[in-house]
Design an enzyme around this catalytic site. Structure first.
Site, PDB file in Angstrom:
ATOM      1  N   ASP A 150       0.880  -1.170   0.000  1.00  0.00           N
ATOM      2  CA  ASP A 150       0.000   0.000   0.000  1.00  0.00           C
ATOM      3  C   ASP A 150       0.917   1.220   0.000  1.00  0.00           C
ATOM      4  OD1 ASP A 150      -1.668   2.122   0.528  1.00  0.00           O
ATOM      5  OD2 ASP A 150      -2.413   1.377   2.450  1.00  0.00           O
ATOM      6  N   LYS A 210       2.648  11.416  -3.115  1.00  0.00           N
ATOM      7  CA  LYS A 210       1.667  10.705  -3.942  1.00  0.00           C
ATOM      8  C   LYS A 210       0.664  11.668  -4.582  1.00  0.00           C
ATOM      9  CE  LYS A 210      -1.691   6.916  -3.460  1.00  0.00           C
ATOM     10  NZ  LYS A 210      -2.189   5.951  -2.452  1.00  0.00           N
ATOM     11  N   ASP A 250     -13.255   4.867   1.937  1.00  0.00           N
ATOM     12  CA  ASP A 250     -11.823   4.958   2.280  1.00  0.00           C
ATOM     13  C   ASP A 250     -11.421   6.414   2.488  1.00  0.00           C
ATOM     14  OD1 ASP A 250      -9.063   5.063   2.411  1.00  0.00           O
ATOM     15  OD2 ASP A 250      -8.726   3.723   0.706  1.00  0.00           O
TER      16      ASP A 250
END
Ligand code: ADP
Ligand code: MG
Length: 621
Positions: free
Chosen positions: A23, A87, A211
Site C-alpha cells: 500500500d 503521492k 476509504d
C-alpha cells in the site's frame, strides 16, 4: 519468471519467490504478505511492532535520503528538505496542483506549467516517481530484512481515481525501486479482498468501500457474485482526507491565538500541523485535548472538532450519493459497508457513514493495514493460489476517438468494466488515402475539442483504394492495471499501428467532476452541434458521390438533368456554408431525390447488360 532454487544441504526445493502486497499511501505506506503458515494476510512489522512507514523522505545536505519514521521529525526542523504527500503529485502538472501549493512546505517547480511537476531539494530536482521510489525501496528493504529473502515482485495499490498517467508513474516508481510490479490494483478492491469477501462463490453482495485516508477519499460500490468482483461505480476526491481534518484544527487554533498566517514561519506551521494531528487522533478516543505550542496552551474539545469537520465529512457523503447514482442503486441495495483508511477511526465519520447507508459499518480489520493486506491477497492470487478469482474495475470517463467534423466517437462509455477490449470499424474519406489519423480522447462532450486528448498516431501505408473501401479497425484494450492501448489495423491489407497511452499529465478529481458537469450543462448545445456536424458530413459525402457519378455517367443524362443537378449541388453547398442544419438536410434530400432516378437508370443498364451477356454466353453461371 519465478526462480526455484535447490537447497544443497537438504536437497529440497526452496520456496518459490515471494510476491508482496504494497500500500503506497499518501500518508503511510506498508507491505504485507500471506503468512506461509497461517495463510492469513499479515502486515510486516519491525521489532518495534509498527507496520506503518510514513510516506516521508528527508534529504540531508549531501542528498542522502532518510525515509519513514526517521524522516518525520524533519517535517518540523527542516521542512524545505522533507517531502511528504508525494503521492498527491504523481502524474500531475504544476497546473494541476497550483491551487493546493500552500499545502506543501517544500519547493515545487512552477516554471513549466504543463509538464509533470518536480520538487527541488537543494540543487537537485526530484520527480514524484523518484520520491515514491525512495519509499518503495524502504518497504522492499524492510520486507527483505524481516523475511530474510530477496523481494523483487510486488502488487501495488492506487486510489480508484488514479488515471493512466498516475498508474504508469506508480509502476515506474516500482521499477526504479527494483521491483517487478505484477499488478496495480485499486485500493477499495484490495480492501474487500482483505475482508475475505468474494471467497465464497455462492455469496452475492453489494458493498460500499468508504476509504478516508490522509490525503485521498474514495468511495467504491462493488458487487460480488460467483466469486467475481465488479466495481459498479467509483467516486471520490484526491484532495480530501485526514490532512483536511488537521487543517480545520490548525485554522481553529490560529484564530484562537490571533495569528493571521504562518507563511513566513514554515517551521512553526509544521509544528502546529503535527499538534493538530495529535489532537485529532486523541479525540477519536477522548472528549478533550490539550498541548503547548510556542509556549502557549492550546486545546480543543470533541464537540468543537466535530462541528469543524462536519462540512468535510458531508463532502464525502456527497461523493457517496454520486457513486450510488452512477451504480443506479438504492441505499437498501447495499449489503455491506467497509471502513478503510486511518481517518475512519474518527467517530463522527463512522456515525455519518453508518447513518447514510442506514446500517452498521464494518471496521474489524485495521483500517491502516487493510489495503496492504488485500494487496497481499491479490499477490497470492497472482502466484496461482486462488485462481478462480477475477477482478473487474471500471473507467471513470468515456474514451473514444475523433471522427469527421471533430466529433467524439465513444468506444468505451464511462464506467465500463476493465479489463476490456472493444473495437469499431472506420474507413477513409478520400480516394487513395494512404494514412488515417487516430486521435484518442477522454470525456463526455460530443466534440473532441471539449474533451481531453490522451494521445494520437497515424496509421500509414494503407494501399491505394477508393474512399470508403478500406476497413480500418480501431481497438481499445484496457488491461487489468487500467492502462489503455490503442491500435488500428486496415483489415484488407493488414497494415497496423498501435500506441500505449501516456498522456502528459493527469486530470484532478475536480476536473473529472467538472467534465461530467459540463457534459450535462452543455448537453443541449452539444446535441445541436453534433446534429449540424453530422448533417454537413452527410451532405459533403452526397456532394462528392454526386460529382463522381456525374463525371462517370455524363452520357446517360440529358442537358436539363445536368443543369438541375448542378443547381441542386450549388444550393446544398451554400446551405453547408451557412451552417444551417435544417436547410442542409432539406437540400441534401432534394439532391438525393433528383439523382435517385439517375442511379436507377445506371443500375438498370448494368443489369440488362449483364442479362444480355448471360443470354449469349452463360460461361459465368
Ligand atoms: P493514506 O492512505 O492516505 O496513506 P492512512 O489510511 O494511513 O492514509 O490514514 C492516515 C490518516 O489517518 C492520517 O491523516 C492520520 O492522521 C489519520 N489517523 C490515523 N489514526 C487516526 C485516529 N486514531 N483517529 C483519527 N485519524 C487517524
Ligand atoms: Mg490509503
Amino acid at each position: 519468471m519465478a526462480k526455484i532454487g535447490i537447497n544443497i544441504a537438504t536437497g529440497s526445493l526452496q520456496q518459490a519467490e515471494i510476491i508482496v502486497g504494497i500500500d503506497l499511501g499518501t500518508t503511510n505506506s506498508l507491505v504485507a504478505i500471506i503468512h506461509p503458515e497461517t495463510k492469513l494476510p499479515t502486515a510486516l512489522k519491525e521489532f518495534d511492532g509498527s507496520s506503518i512507514v510514513p510516506s516521508i523522505v528527508h534529504f540531508d545536505a549531501f542528498g542522502n535520503a532518510e525515509v519513514g519514521a526517521n524522516a518525520k521529525p524533519y517535517l518540523e526542523s527542516d521542512p524545505a528538505n522533507t517531502i511528504f504527500s508525494a503521492k498527491r503529485l504523481m502524474g500531475k502538472s504544476y497546473k494541476d496542483i497550483r491551487a493546493h501549493q500552500d499545502f506543501f512546505a517544500y519547493k515545487i517547480i512552477d516554471d513549466n506549467r504543463d509538464s509533470l511537476v518536480k520538487v527541488q531539494v537543494g540543487s537537485t530536482f526530484y520527480s514524484p516517481i523518484d520520491l515514491s521510489s525512495y519509499i518503495l525501496v524502504e518497504l522492499k528493504k524492510r520486507a527483505e530484512h524481516i523475511l530474510k529473502t530477496p523481494v523483487t515482485k510486488a502488487v501495488i495499490t492506487v486510489p480508484a481515481y488514479f488515471n493512466d498517467t498516475q498508474r504508469q508513474a506508480t509502476r515506474d516508481a516500482g521499477k526504479l525501486a527494483g521491483l517487478d510490479v505484477l499488478r496495480i490494483i485499486n485500493e477499495p478492491t484490495a480492501a474487500s479482498l482483505a475482508y475475505g469477501l468474494g471467497m465464497d462463490p455462492t455469496e452475492e453482495k453489494t458493498i460500499a468501500v468508504y476509504d478516508l485516508g490522509g490525503g485521498t477519499f474514495d468511495i467504491s460500490i462493488l458487487k460480488i457474485a460467483n466469486g467475481i468482483f465488479e466495481v459498479l461505480s467509483t467516486n471520490g476526491d484526491t484532495y480530501l482526507g485526514g490532512d483536511d481534518l488537521d487543517r480545520a484544527i490548525i485554522e481553529y487554533w490560529m484564530k484562537q491565538m490571533g495569528v493571521e498566517n504562518l507563511e513566513d514561519h514554515k517551521n512553526l506551521k509544521q509544528e502546529l500541523r503535527l499538534c493538530a494531528e495529535q489532537a485529532k487522533i486523541a479525540l477519536s478516543n477522548a472528549d478533550f485535548f490539550e498541548t503547548t505550542f510556542a509556549g502557549e496552551k492550546i486545546s480543543i474539545t470533541k464537540e468543537v472538532f466535530e462541528k469543524l469537520i462536519e462540512p468535510i465529512v458531508a463532502k464525502t457523503i456527497d461523493c457517496c450519493k454520486l457513486a450510488m447514482k452512477d451504480a443506479a442503486l438504492d441505499i437498501k441495495d447495499i449489503t455491506t459497508v467497509l471502513m478503510v483508511g486511518g481517518s475512519t477511526r474518527v467517530p463522527l465519520v463512522k456515525k455519518t457513514v453508518s447513518t447514510f447507508f442506514n446500517q452498521a459499518v464494518n471496521d474489524s480489520v485495521n483500517p491502516d493495514e487493510v489495503v496492504a493486506l488485500g494487496a497481499a491477497v491479490q499477490a497470492d492470487i497472482l502466484s496461482g493460489n486462488n485462481q478462480n478469482m477475477l477482478l473487474l474495475d471500471i473507467t471513470p470517463l468515456s474514451l473514444g476517438i475523433e471522427t469527421m467534423g471533430g466529433l467524439m466517437d465513444v468506444l468505451l462509455p464511462r464506467n465500463s468494466k476493465i479489463p476490456t477490449k472493444t473495437s469499431r470499424q472506420y474507413t477513409t474519406q478520400k480516394d487513395a488515402q494512404s494514412g488515417i489519423n487516430i486521435s484518442v480522447y477522454q470525456g463526455e462532450r460530443d466534440l473532441v475539442k471539449d474533451n481531453r486528448q490522451l494521445g494520437a498516431f497515424t496509421l500509414t501505408g494503407i494501399p491505394s483504394m477508393p474512399a470508403g473501401l478500406p476497413k480500418v479497425e480501431v481497438s481499445f484494450l484496457i488491461n487489468a492495471d487500467g492502462i489503455l492501448q490503442v491500435s488500428a489495423k486496415e483489415l484488407r491489407s493488414g497494415v497496423s499501428q498501435s500506441i500505449d497511452i501516456k498522456p502528459q499529465y493527469g486530470l484532478t478529481d475536480e476536473e473529472v467532476e467538472q467534465r461530467l458537469l459540463e457534459s450535462l450543462t452543455h448537453a443541449k448545445e452539444d446535441i445541436a452541434t453534433r446534429a449540424l456536424v453530422e448533417a454537413s458530413t452527410e451532405a459533403e459525402q452526397m456532394l462528392s458521390v454526386t460529382e463522381k457519378f456525374m463525371m462517370k455517367n455524363a452520357a446517360l443524362l440529358s442537358k436539363e438533368e445536368m443543369t438541375a443537378t448542378a443547381n441542386a449541388m450549388q444550393a446544398l453547398q451554400l446551405a453547408i456554408t451557412m451552417a444551417d442544419k435544417n436547410l442542409i438536410q432539406e437540400k441534401t434530400e432534394a439532391l438525393n431525390d433528383l439523382t435517385r432516378p439517375f442511379a436507377e437508370r445506371v443500375m438498370d443498364q448494368a443489369i440488362s447488360g449483364a442479362l444480355k451477356g448471360r443470354g449469349i454466353d452463360d460461361k459465368n453461371l
